[in-house]
Design an enzyme around this catalytic site. Structure first.
Site, PDB file in Angstrom:
ATOM      1  N   ASP A  86      12.802   2.410   1.693  1.00  0.00           N
ATOM      2  CA  ASP A  86      11.313   1.135   2.289  1.00  0.00           C
ATOM      3  C   ASP A  86      11.916   0.365   2.851  1.00  0.00           C
ATOM      4  OD1 ASP A  86       8.888   0.143   1.841  1.00  0.00           O
ATOM      5  OD2 ASP A  86       8.838   0.384  -0.373  1.00  0.00           O
ATOM      6  N   ASP A 281       7.748  -2.011   8.466  1.00  0.00           N
ATOM      7  CA  ASP A 281       7.550  -0.945   6.835  1.00  0.00           C
ATOM      8  C   ASP A 281       8.132   0.021   6.752  1.00  0.00           C
ATOM      9  OD1 ASP A 281       7.993  -0.650   4.383  1.00  0.00           O
ATOM     10  OD2 ASP A 281       5.647  -1.157   3.601  1.00  0.00           O
TER      11      ASP A 281
END
Length: 427
Positions: A86, A281
């Site tokens: 992430d 992201d």
């Protein structure tokens, strides 16, 4: 974290105080129960080879699985864990049997914590809390992270051994800090994984920690294959910098990997949709545009589809917007000819405007019902306010690099199916 994973982005840190009413006391008591299973022998660190990198295979896909994951081997003896890579958050944490107050289903037995706690005064702990945070227990660092899809992890920071193979052939076993998460609430886009691998810009990020030990350059990148899988890397030995399109990172958004202000280009033409704050992201499966931009994008798309043999379908709930063809689509190749490429253009690219091009196969999926569905969603509805987010779907078949040394984000088209074995195997 994948699925409609809006997540990872807009992570914020909540101070955990034992007097925080309700569950607070309970959490505080749980924190004291540490397992003493591990000897205190500290792992030797191999002399770092700064011209080396770490390359890790990725597994998973955008659809139907909804997320990518990486295997890390942690602890002594080393155990495998599957984590969600992430770039939208910093802290790496594992579901942890401390014991577990609330944990979710995971592919491996929960991580067993050692008693090498990170003290509250450690700078890594301070980086997880607002300025002026008062230590409730000086000997330990409590944390809570909250993700944009409503998921969260509460736990304690500790140090343990990570096992890495370098591209130089050396093995490295640094002691790094990670979260022992003993209380997890799954978000809307929950995935059955052992934890999250934080790759953000903060001090607790794994790449920041490796860099502070002199192991690799402070560079992280990924290459997600549209056929599933791909690879993740730390260090700058895996690509030829001269072949990458670079754009500076935005300095006013220190928390996230943002290329700053972008313009939406559709079918090679400007749309007038400008000043878009764009974040990259990898923790989000799909891409998101703020409500105004999303509506503009949809109307351009519908105009383009006018007169083509596609009709909007209301009986496929895979994603908010799906179309049926004359017969069910088998692959994206059957449908992509009806759609145009779009791009995000960043005006401050170092040589000229930097275009992040998104062809139809990087914003559409073929659902299990054979419809073609739009993998770009309304971010304002998803709780992202004005943020525009480039998620996994739009980063497929590109190498995307976050260079914290040069403060730049870069990308190039790449074959992500075969991880590079060494620094001389450039894409």
């Amino acid at each position: 974290m994948g699925g409609g994973k809006i997540v990872g982005i807009l992570i914020f840190v909540v101070v955990v105080v034992s007097a925080a009413g309700g569950g607070g006391e309970n959490h505080h008591h749980q924190q004291q129960k540490w397992w003493k299973w591990m000897s205190s022998t500290s792992a030797a660190m191999v002399n770092p080879v700064v011209s080396s990198s770490i390359v890790l295979p990725l597994y998973g896909n955008v659809y139907p699985l909804g997320y990518y994951y990486v295997q890390l081997n942690i602890g002594q003896p080393s155990r495998p864990f599957f984590l969600d890579p992430d770039t939208g958050s910093d802290l790496t944490w594992l579901q942890c049997d401390a014991p577990c107050v609330r944990c979710t289903t995971a592919p491996h037995p929960f991580y067993k914590p050692n008693n090498d706690l990170v003290p509250c005064k450690d700078p890594l702990c301070a980086s997880l809390h607002p300025a002026g945070y008062k230590c409730e227990s000086p000997e330990q660092c409590d944390y809570q992270v909250d993700y944009a899809d409503g998921g969260s992890s509460l736990g304690v920071l500790l140090n343990d051994v990570f096992h890495f193979n370098m591209t130089s052939g050396a093995r490295m076993i640094p002691r790094l800090s990670l979260g022992c998460g003993y209380d997890q609430l799954p978000g809307q886009s929950y995935h059955p994984l052992d934890g999250v691998l934080g790759l953000g810009r903060g001090k607790t990020s794994i790449v920041s920690q490796l860099h502070s030990k002199g192991a690799v350059q402070n560079v992280v990148g990924h290459c997600l294959s549209g056929r599933g899988g791909g690879f993740l890397f730390f260090g700058d030995e895996v690509y030829d910098s001269s072949r990458i399109v670079w754009t500076p990172m935005a300095h006013d958004r220190m928390k996230h990997y943002s290329a700053g202000s972008g313009e939406l280009i559709f079918g090679g033409k400007g749309t007038g949709l400008k000043n878009l704050f764009v974040v990259f992201d990898s923790g989000s499966s799909f891409s998101y545009l703020n409500a105004h931009t999303y509506e503009g994008f949809i109307s351009l798309l519908k105009k383009e589809l006018n007169g083509k043999p596609l009709r909007e379908t209301k009986d496929d709930y895979t994603l908010p917007l799906c179309w049926k063809g004359r017969r069910p689509f088998k692959t994206i190749n059957d449908a992509k000819k009806y759609f145009k490429q779009f791009a995000l253009s960043f005006g401050n690219g170092w040589k000229s405007k930097a275009h992040f091009e998104i062809p139809p196969e990087s914003y559409l999926i073929i659902s299990s019902k054979g419809s073609v569905c739009l993998g770009v969603l309304n971010g304002t509805e998803a709780g992202l306010q004005n943020v525009n987010l480039i998620g996994d779907i739009s980063m497929q078949d590109k190498m995307v690099i976050y260079d914290n040394e040069k403060q730049a984000i870069g990308w190039m088209s790449a074959n992500c199916d075969r991880p590079p074995k060494s620094s001389n195997m450039i894409m």
